[in-house]
Design a protein around this motif. Structure first.
Motif, PDB file in Angstrom:
ATOM      1  N   LEU A 162     -31.796 -39.494  -0.229  1.00 20.01           N
ATOM      2  CA  LEU A 162     -32.557 -39.447   1.033  1.00 20.01           C
ATOM      3  C   LEU A 162     -33.916 -40.130   0.851  1.00 20.01           C
ATOM      4  O   LEU A 162     -34.392 -40.854   1.733  1.00 20.01           O
ATOM      5  CB  LEU A 162     -32.770 -38.000   1.482  1.00 20.01           C
ATOM      6  N   ALA A 163     -34.509 -39.902  -0.326  1.00 24.32           N
ATOM      7  CA  ALA A 163     -35.840 -40.465  -0.589  1.00 24.32           C
ATOM      8  C   ALA A 163     -35.831 -41.990  -0.553  1.00 24.32           C
ATOM      9  O   ALA A 163     -36.851 -42.615  -0.252  1.00 24.32           O
ATOM     10  CB  ALA A 163     -36.347 -39.956  -1.931  1.00 24.32           C
ATOM     11  N   LYS A 164     -34.677 -42.592  -0.821  1.00 19.01           N
ATOM     12  CA  LYS A 164     -34.603 -44.060  -0.805  1.00 19.01           C
ATOM     13  C   LYS A 164     -34.929 -44.644   0.557  1.00 19.01           C
ATOM     14  O   LYS A 164     -35.281 -45.813   0.682  1.00 19.01           O
ATOM     15  CB  LYS A 164     -33.207 -44.526  -1.239  1.00 19.01           C
ATOM     16  N   VAL A 165     -34.740 -43.829   1.616  1.00 24.94           N
ATOM     17  CA  VAL A 165     -35.123 -44.316   2.957  1.00 24.94           C
ATOM     18  C   VAL A 165     -36.303 -43.498   3.493  1.00 24.94           C
ATOM     19  O   VAL A 165     -36.517 -43.397   4.706  1.00 24.94           O
ATOM     20  CB  VAL A 165     -33.929 -44.288   3.948  1.00 24.94           C
ATOM     21  N   LYS A 183     -30.279 -45.742   8.895  1.00 26.50           N
ATOM     22  CA  LYS A 183     -31.197 -46.267   7.868  1.00 26.50           C
ATOM     23  C   LYS A 183     -30.495 -46.346   6.514  1.00 26.50           C
ATOM     24  O   LYS A 183     -30.643 -47.317   5.776  1.00 26.50           O
ATOM     25  CB  LYS A 183     -32.404 -45.329   7.720  1.00 26.50           C
ATOM     26  N   LEU A 184     -29.758 -45.291   6.200  1.00 25.16           N
ATOM     27  CA  LEU A 184     -29.057 -45.259   4.900  1.00 25.16           C
ATOM     28  C   LEU A 184     -28.034 -46.391   4.835  1.00 25.16           C
ATOM     29  O   LEU A 184     -27.930 -47.104   3.833  1.00 25.16           O
ATOM     30  CB  LEU A 184     -28.361 -43.903   4.710  1.00 25.16           C
ATOM     31  N   LYS A 185     -27.302 -46.532   5.921  1.00 23.56           N
ATOM     32  CA  LYS A 185     -26.247 -47.560   5.961  1.00 23.56           C
ATOM     33  C   LYS A 185     -26.858 -48.953   5.789  1.00 23.56           C
ATOM     34  O   LYS A 185     -26.315 -49.794   5.065  1.00 23.56           O
ATOM     35  CB  LYS A 185     -25.498 -47.453   7.293  1.00 23.56           C
ATOM     36  N   ALA A 186     -28.010 -49.152   6.419  1.00 25.29           N
ATOM     37  CA  ALA A 186     -28.690 -50.451   6.322  1.00 25.29           C
ATOM     38  C   ALA A 186     -29.089 -50.759   4.873  1.00 25.29           C
ATOM     39  O   ALA A 186     -29.226 -51.918   4.486  1.00 25.29           O
ATOM     40  CB  ALA A 186     -29.912 -50.457   7.229  1.00 25.29           C
ATOM     41  N   GLY A 188     -27.203 -49.963   2.400  1.00 26.25           N
ATOM     42  CA  GLY A 188     -25.952 -50.038   1.631  1.00 26.25           C
ATOM     43  C   GLY A 188     -25.531 -48.706   1.035  1.00 26.25           C
ATOM     44  O   GLY A 188     -24.704 -48.653   0.109  1.00 26.25           O
ATOM     45  N   ILE A 189     -26.103 -47.621   1.545  1.00 33.64           N
ATOM     46  CA  ILE A 189     -25.729 -46.282   1.033  1.00 33.64           C
ATOM     47  C   ILE A 189     -24.724 -45.651   2.007  1.00 33.64           C
ATOM     48  O   ILE A 189     -24.889 -45.769   3.227  1.00 33.64           O
ATOM     49  CB  ILE A 189     -26.989 -45.373   0.950  1.00 33.64           C
ATOM     50  N   ALA A 263     -18.482 -34.924  -4.974  1.00 33.60           N
ATOM     51  CA  ALA A 263     -18.914 -35.678  -6.161  1.00 33.60           C
ATOM     52  C   ALA A 263     -19.671 -36.945  -5.769  1.00 33.60           C
ATOM     53  O   ALA A 263     -20.600 -37.368  -6.471  1.00 33.60           O
ATOM     54  CB  ALA A 263     -17.704 -36.025  -7.030  1.00 33.60           C
ATOM     55  N   MET A 264     -19.318 -37.544  -4.631  1.00 31.12           N
ATOM     56  CA  MET A 264     -20.041 -38.741  -4.178  1.00 31.12           C
ATOM     57  C   MET A 264     -21.508 -38.412  -3.896  1.00 31.12           C
ATOM     58  O   MET A 264     -22.403 -39.198  -4.194  1.00 31.12           O
ATOM     59  CB  MET A 264     -19.404 -39.301  -2.897  1.00 31.12           C
ATOM     60  N   VAL A 265     -21.740 -37.235  -3.316  1.00 28.91           N
ATOM     61  CA  VAL A 265     -23.123 -36.814  -3.051  1.00 28.91           C
ATOM     62  C   VAL A 265     -23.821 -36.508  -4.377  1.00 28.91           C
ATOM     63  O   VAL A 265     -24.965 -36.920  -4.619  1.00 28.91           O
ATOM     64  CB  VAL A 265     -23.155 -35.581  -2.111  1.00 28.91           C
ATOM     65  N   MET A 266     -23.102 -35.815  -5.230  1.00 24.26           N
ATOM     66  CA  MET A 266     -23.649 -35.429  -6.536  1.00 24.26           C
ATOM     67  C   MET A 266     -24.076 -36.653  -7.350  1.00 24.26           C
ATOM     68  O   MET A 266     -25.126 -36.672  -7.962  1.00 24.26           O
ATOM     69  CB  MET A 266     -22.520 -34.704  -7.280  1.00 24.26           C
ATOM     70  N   ASN A 267     -23.222 -37.690  -7.307  1.00 26.56           N
ATOM     71  CA  ASN A 267     -23.477 -38.876  -8.135  1.00 26.56           C
ATOM     72  C   ASN A 267     -24.337 -39.922  -7.437  1.00 26.56           C
ATOM     73  O   ASN A 267     -24.514 -41.025  -7.954  1.00 26.56           O
ATOM     74  CB  ASN A 267     -22.147 -39.554  -8.522  1.00 26.56           C
ATOM     75  N   GLY A 268     -24.824 -39.605  -6.266  1.00 23.42           N
ATOM     76  CA  GLY A 268     -25.702 -40.542  -5.566  1.00 23.42           C
ATOM     77  C   GLY A 268     -24.970 -41.675  -4.871  1.00 23.42           C
ATOM     78  O   GLY A 268     -25.587 -42.624  -4.407  1.00 23.42           O
ATOM     79  N   LYS A 269     -23.629 -41.573  -4.760  1.00 18.47           N
ATOM     80  CA  LYS A 269     -22.880 -42.636  -4.056  1.00 18.47           C
ATOM     81  C   LYS A 269     -22.970 -42.445  -2.547  1.00 18.47           C
ATOM     82  O   LYS A 269     -22.750 -43.370  -1.773  1.00 18.47           O
ATOM     83  CB  LYS A 269     -21.413 -42.608  -4.475  1.00 18.47           C
ATOM     84  N   ALA A 270     -23.215 -41.211  -2.146  1.00 16.78           N
ATOM     85  CA  ALA A 270     -23.349 -40.912  -0.717  1.00 16.78           C
ATOM     86  C   ALA A 270     -24.525 -39.970  -0.543  1.00 16.78           C
ATOM     87  O   ALA A 270     -24.959 -39.317  -1.500  1.00 16.78           O
ATOM     88  CB  ALA A 270     -22.075 -40.280  -0.180  1.00 16.78           C
TER      89      ALA A 270
END
Ligand code: GAL
Length: 428
Positions: A162-165, A183-186, A188-189, A263-270
């Motif tokens: 979340l902090a990335k945006v 914003k996240l999608k823009a 590439g997340i 796991a995607m959330v955990m690993n920062g993929k989502a």
């Protein structure tokens, strides 16, 4: 313990039982049957398996023999198929992880054992909240025992992502959710981690119903199945939002298991997942810390709480070892210490009243608090996605519509028409 609608014993069985008991009276050393249970469940992910093992260990520590029959597949539809074929073949498992509507269906067919003796001895009427004990009774008799209280109205988020945006909080309404997701999608997340299985899509849907419609609308549309509510403009708005959310899901979502989405959330993929708090069990099993490594927040609503209670129903079986096993298991499940141990691992909160909450984390404490608030305002509502709210055919009608809409270009108008039609058909 006796079957609710007990089948007559054959005279051969009676004679055999008589001979066996005569023999046992002569040989006191072997008179004690070993309490045995075969447990059919679908707790196979990291957090779930840990919780299931805690139950097994407790049972074994009390002298029981546990035969494990896990059927993989989150949400349990594979397990339910196995259960139906086992019962049809006359080989019912002794204990089965079930939800209340399915419990009632099996009880109606006379397949379940009566747990009144153990319930009376252990004072279940006093140690269980009334809202739960009524779900465990068929025709006034206990036929199942609840392990926990889960909720499905939760967002799980990765704060670093979340902090990335520039976001520090989980959004508190669906419009803000959409803005953040854009914003996240823009960047590439993947904004929303989802497993494309009908029950998971329905969890997302029921949360949108709760958020956009509110608790009263949820009750009218998804519990009372009121036709006006089902085809209302509010329901069309719900499908509009589902169409928006579809864009925030990655391309590979079809068929994905819920724990892989976690796991995607955990690993920062989502960034986020909308899922029941068994997801917390996954985070904890991976050593993650709430508030630091992951955020937990209820989805937007006016004090709603979408509950899901896992329970064990005891099937009507013969044999002293099995019946003793059922009684032992039923009594252990509601033990104060066990309720603590199990729910700390599972991500849920205790089903039993009065369990100390001092070891529970911020997500569980929030859940407890939200549950109380929801009960004060008629917002304590059963989840449709995990089969807590309606008989199987009606749940199926809703789930089928949600998944057909989500995975096609169907308009919101077509979706509400289909919803009304499917529900009406299932009611017949
Ligand atoms: C639900 C069940 C939860 C959790 C989830 C995913 O139906 O109530 O305990 O296991 O499925 O498998």
């Amino acid at each position: 313990m006796y079957a609710l609608k007990s089948k007559p014993h054959s005279s051969y069985a009676k004679k055999a039982a008589f001979c066996a008991s005569a023999l046992l009276a002569l040989v006191p050393a072997i008179a004690q049957a070993e309490p045995t249970v075969e447990v059919l469940h679908y707790w196979t992910s990291g957090g779930e398996a840990k919780a299931a093992v805690a139950l097994k260990k407790d049972f074994e520590a009390h002298g029981g023999k546990w035969i494990d029959s896990p059927v993989a597949g989150g949400g349990g539809s594979a397990a339910m198929t196995v259960l139906r074929s086992r019962v049809l073949a006359g080989d019912a498992p002794t204990a089965v992880q079930l939800k209340s509507p399915a419990i009632m269906e099996w009880a109606e067919q006379g397949a379940l054992a009566n747990l009144d003796d153990v319930a009376k001895k252990e004072k279940w009427d006093e140690i269980l909240p009334k809202r739960l004990s009524t779900l465990m009774k068929y025709d006034g008799h206990y036929v199942a025992v609840p392990v926990n209280i889960h909720r499905t109205d939760m967002i799980w988020a990765n704060p670093e992502v979340l902090a990335k945006v520039g976001a520090s909080k989980v959004p508190s309404n669906w419009d803000d959710f959409n803005k953040l997701a854009e914003k996240l999608k823009a960047q590439g997340i993947v904004p929303l981690a989802l497993g494309g299985q009908p029950w998971q899509e329905t969890i997302l849907f029921e949360n949108v119903v709760l958020g956009i419609g509110g608790t009263e609308f949820y009750q009218k549309a998804l519990i009372d199945l009121d036709e006006d509510a089902l085809k209302s403009d509010t329901m069309k708005k719900v499908f509009d939002e589902m169409r928006i959310l579809r864009v925030f899901v990655d391309e590979d979502f079809a068929g994905r298991d819920w724990n892989l989405a976690t796991a995607m959330v955990m690993n920062g993929k989502a960034a986020m997942q909308v899922m029941g708090d068994w997801a917390k069990g996954e985070f904890l099993a991976a050593g993650k810390v709430p508030g630091k490594d992951f955020l937990c927040q209820a989805t937007p609503s006016n004090h709603g709480y979408l509950f899901n209670t896992d329970s064990f129903a005891m099937f009507s079986v013969e044999g002293a070892d099995k019946i003793e096993g059922q009684n032992l298991l039923a009594s252990l499940i509601l033990g104060q210490k066990f309720q603590e141990t199990f729910n700390l691992l599972k991500g849920s909160i205790p089903a039993r009243l009065g369990v100390p909450m001092d070891k529970f984390d911020m997500c569980a404490l929030q859940s407890e608090k939200d549950m109380q608030a929801s009960q004060a305002s008629d917002g304590f509502l059963p989840s449709v996605g995990v089969n807590m709210a309606l008989p199987g055919n009606l749940t199926g009608a809703i789930i089928d519509t949600v998944t057909s809409h989500f995975n096609s270009e169907m308009s919101s108008q077509e979706a509400v028409d289909k919803l009304v039609q499917a529900v009406n058909l299932a009611k017949e």
